[in-house]
Design an enzyme around this catalytic site. Structure first.
Site, PDB file in Angstrom:
ATOM      1  N   ASP A  92       0.261  -9.304   2.202  1.00 16.42           N
ATOM      2  CA  ASP A  92       1.566  -9.447   1.921  1.00 16.42           C
ATOM      3  C   ASP A  92       2.556  -9.264   2.453  1.00 16.42           C
ATOM      4  O   ASP A  92       2.187  -8.341   3.116  1.00 16.42           O
ATOM      5  CB  ASP A  92       2.096  -9.384   0.592  1.00 16.42           C
ATOM      6  CG  ASP A  92       0.730  -9.598  -1.027  1.00 16.42           C
ATOM      7  OD1 ASP A  92      -0.022 -10.103  -0.889  1.00 16.42           O
ATOM      8  OD2 ASP A  92       1.481  -9.226  -1.980  1.00 16.42           O
ATOM      9  N   HIS A 148      -7.318  -8.090   4.658  1.00 14.34           N
ATOM     10  CA  HIS A 148      -7.899  -8.640   4.044  1.00 14.34           C
ATOM     11  C   HIS A 148      -8.174  -9.806   5.066  1.00 14.34           C
ATOM     12  O   HIS A 148      -7.912 -10.416   6.247  1.00 14.34           O
ATOM     13  CB  HIS A 148      -7.756  -9.329   2.709  1.00 14.34           C
ATOM     14  CG  HIS A 148      -7.628  -8.401   1.847  1.00 14.34           C
ATOM     15  ND1 HIS A 148      -8.481  -7.916   0.963  1.00 14.34           N
ATOM     16  CD2 HIS A 148      -6.826  -7.791   1.320  1.00 14.34           C
ATOM     17  CE1 HIS A 148      -7.884  -7.657   0.063  1.00 14.34           C
ATOM     18  NE2 HIS A 148      -7.008  -7.339   0.523  1.00 14.34           N
ATOM     19  N   SER A 251       4.467  -1.801   7.934  1.00 15.64           N
ATOM     20  CA  SER A 251       4.165  -1.970   9.114  1.00 15.64           C
ATOM     21  C   SER A 251       3.857  -3.584   9.400  1.00 15.64           C
ATOM     22  O   SER A 251       4.054  -4.451   8.975  1.00 15.64           O
ATOM     23  CB  SER A 251       2.075  -0.975   9.917  1.00 15.64           C
ATOM     24  OG  SER A 251       3.158  -1.042  11.269  1.00 15.64           O
TER      25      SER A 251
END
Length: 289
Positions: A92, A148, A251
């Protein structure tokens, strides 16, 4: 550069960023219940985090602040695009740049570039990705912080590269040259039977108390030497959507694909908010790269 941004960048240059990140990491690992609960409540309020999206919705469900910050989401909230040749967002976040490299050069911000060789830690790796596709995604502190696999792939190599820990928010990103290749980072190279080789780069930042992978555990902030590990002999294979790592604070993740392998979808735009599992590109089937 505005006066406020000048001050913000100057303060960062003076701060003992690695020391601060280590101290924040220790606090975030504390199992002291009152402290842990206070930190979680402050984060929810300040960053406007909706715990209803989390798999665990009660403060008592979290051992410490890091456990909360790297919380998993309800699986139904992030369906993974099922097109066989799709490339999905691994996180995200917000898109800060995307496109095709000009040889070895990537765009950091308008009028500001940096070297893929520096980003990936050497020409031996970067030469494979010359003129390839790339995308940079910024994770704010309010975002889901697990990373992921963007497509199926086998881990070949990981390379931890020490560096600075400047903030990677908009103010610093558009005003500090070579920011993303200056900060410490973990470069992970994978090989896909369909899409050739690709890299996932975890970029550290100020107050990031660690980068963690499912195969190697934690890379603590401020580790002082390069660690280049070869995983070709191990069967570390991940399917699209599998968790591969996490950040202990906000980050950036950068994806790099080889030339001619990846086409970004047409409606991607800078500053677009994207979510894990969402289709961001289509791979062109490739063999023997």
């Amino acid at each position: 550069m505005s006066h406020k941004t000048n001050i913000f960048v100057a303060i960062q240059r003076l701060l003992p960023k690695h020391w601060l990140s280590r101290q924040i990491g220790r606090i975030a690992q504390s199992h002291c219940v009152p402290l842990k609960n206070l930190l979680i409540k402050l984060a929810i309020r300040f960053f406007k985090i909706d715990l209803a999206d989390a798999a665990r919705t009660e403060l008592a469900d979290y051992r410490n602040f890091n456990d909360f910050f790297t919380r998993e989401l309800k699986s139904s909230l992030r369906p993974v695009d099922d097109n066989l040749n799709s490339i999905i967002s691994p996180v995200d976040g917000a898109i800060t740049q995307f496109g095709i490299a000009r040889g070895d050069i990537l765009l950091q911000a308008k009028g500001m570039t940096y070297s893929m060789t520096q980003l990936l830690g050497g020409h031996d790796l970067s030469k494979k990705y010359s003129d390839g596709s790339y995308i940079t995604i910024y994770l704010s502190p309010s975002d889901y912080h697990r990373v992921h696999a963007p497509c199926d792939g086998k881990l070949l190599r990981s390379k931890y590269i020490p560096g600075e820990l400047f903030s990677v928010n908009d103010s610093t990103n558009i005003n500090m040259q070579d920011l993303l290749s200056r900060n410490e980072r973990l470069v992970c190279e994978f090989e896909s039977s369909k899409m050739g080789r690709f890299c996932i780069v975890f970029v550290g930042a100020m107050l990031v108390a660690g980068i963690e992978t499912v195969w190697g555990g934690e890379e603590p902030a401020g580790s002082g030497f390069v660690r280049d590990l070869n995983y070709k002999r191990r069967d570390l294979t991940y399917s699209k959507g599998d968790e591969i790592g996490r950040f202990k604070f906000g980050s950036t993740v950068i994806l790099c694909f080889q030339k001619g392998v990846c086409s970004w979808i047409e409606d991607l735009e800078l500053s677009n908010k994207i979510i894990f599992g969402q289709r961001i590109g289509i791979g062109r089937v490739s063999h023997g790269r």
